[in-house]
Design an enzyme around this catalytic site. Structure first.
Site: not given
Length: 353
Positions: A172, A249, A344
């Site tokens: 990510r 998430s 995140e």
């Protein structure tokens, strides 16, 4: 409440202040001082340049699916990216930053292109995909991304970057993450001319399809299976399903140099920066079950009843409620495993510390 004496942005029909809770998938967040909606790339570039020239704090807003803003809101200009351009040229799809990501997936399949089918049903806009290197079920958008057009707020210039310049690689990660310097204007993807999917890489998806990892099936079959899996987990936005009132998430899968003894049972994956562990496994094994939070604080924010990585708004949560639960879960994982989970989503005017 924000501190400026200027009037707040208001809704066109109600006259009520526009708040982030009206514009984000987790449905929390305070008022917006000034809201500018950009419907073309030229408007987007101009709005950002004007805010920067005026020295006004500026926040970009796409689909609102990966954003948590504090209850005080944002005392500046929010540029809402509502650009709509989408062009198909053989195996390439060029798409404006404001286009719904799932429309890109559907368009690819409609034109006989395979590659993004495992990324079906992900909320948000195309402009967010290179920032987060959005991924799911064993694939990520960076695999198919060819170029990104960006506005460099430091130089004021619009540039086109190729894939290699974007800083993809680790989980990510990208050159656009954790910085406000760059504004994504449009993205070009290059997919494969095929009715068959890319090889299935994720065990749960392979099981759902009844195939082995590495097999290829109809790309549309993969899309249908992925949407069903995401729906089962409350990860497809639906105003009627409170398990979907989240930022997706909440925590990243952590990357560690060595695995703590107590976490040896966690799923482990290789990463350029070390060993990637499952945040969901760590959370659940630290004692936080699905639906946890009903008896924590006001009980208005809980872990999803379907998926422990999602922190959900059960109807009238505030940003403070969400942050309190996220901090509590992170502290529990840190106490048991010595691992500090990283959000995140983007946090604005709120913090877990």
């Amino acid at each position: 409440m924000t501190s400026s004496t200027a009037p707040l942005a208001t809704g066109p029909s109600t006259g009520d202040p526009v708040c982030f809770r009206d514009l984000t998938t987790i449905r929390v967040g305070g008022p917006i001082r000034t809201l500018v909606t950009a419907t073309t790339s030229a408007e987007l570039v101009r709005a950002v340049r004007e805010a920067d020239a005026a020295g006004t704090p500026m926040l970009l807003l796409g689909g609102g699916s990966n954003l948590l803003v504090g209850d005080e809101g944002f005392d500046g200009t929010v540029v809402r990216i509502a650009t709509t351009g989408l062009e198909v040229d053989d195996t390439r799809i060029r798409v404006d930053a404001g286009v719904e990501w799932d429309l890109v997936v559907r368009t690819a399949l409609d034109h006989g292109l395979a590659g993004p089918e495992a990324l079906s049903g992900i909320p948000g806009t195309a402009g967010g995909t290179p920032v987060q290197d959005v991924g799911a079920y064993g694939t990520s958008t960076s695999e198919w991304l060819e170029t990104v057009t960006i506005l460099d707020r430091q130089t004021g210039e619009v540039e086109v970057w190729d894939n290699a310049r974007c800083g993809f690689g680790s989980h990510r990660s990208s050159a656009f993450k954790y910085t406000d310097r760059y504004v994504v204007v449009d993205v070009t993807f290059r997919f494969q001319r095929s009715e068959m999917s890319a090889p299935v890489r994720y065990a749960a998806l392979a099981e759902r399809l009844g195939v082995r990892i590495g097999d290829s099936v109809s790309a549309r079959e993969v899309r249908d299976a992925v949407v069903a899996l995401r729906t089962d987990r409350g990860m497809v936005w639906d105003v009627a399903v409170q398990d979907s009132w989240s930022v997706g998430s909440f925590f990243l899968n952590p990357i560690v140099e060595s695995v703590p003894t107590d976490a040896l049972g966690s799923p482990q994956f290789t990463d350029p920066k070390g060993i990637k562990l499952s945040a969901a496994w760590l959370i659940e094994n630290a004692g936080f079950h699905r639906g946890y939070g009903a008896h924590f604080g006001r009980g208005t924010a809980t872990l999803s009843t379907r998926h422990v990585l999602a922190i959900t708004n059960r109807g009238d949560a505030t940003a403070a409620d969400v942050v309190a639960l996220a901090s509590h879960v992170r502290a529990g994982v840190r106490e048991k495993y010595g691992i500090t989970l990283t959000p995140e989503c983007r946090l604005v005017n709120c913090s877990l510390d």
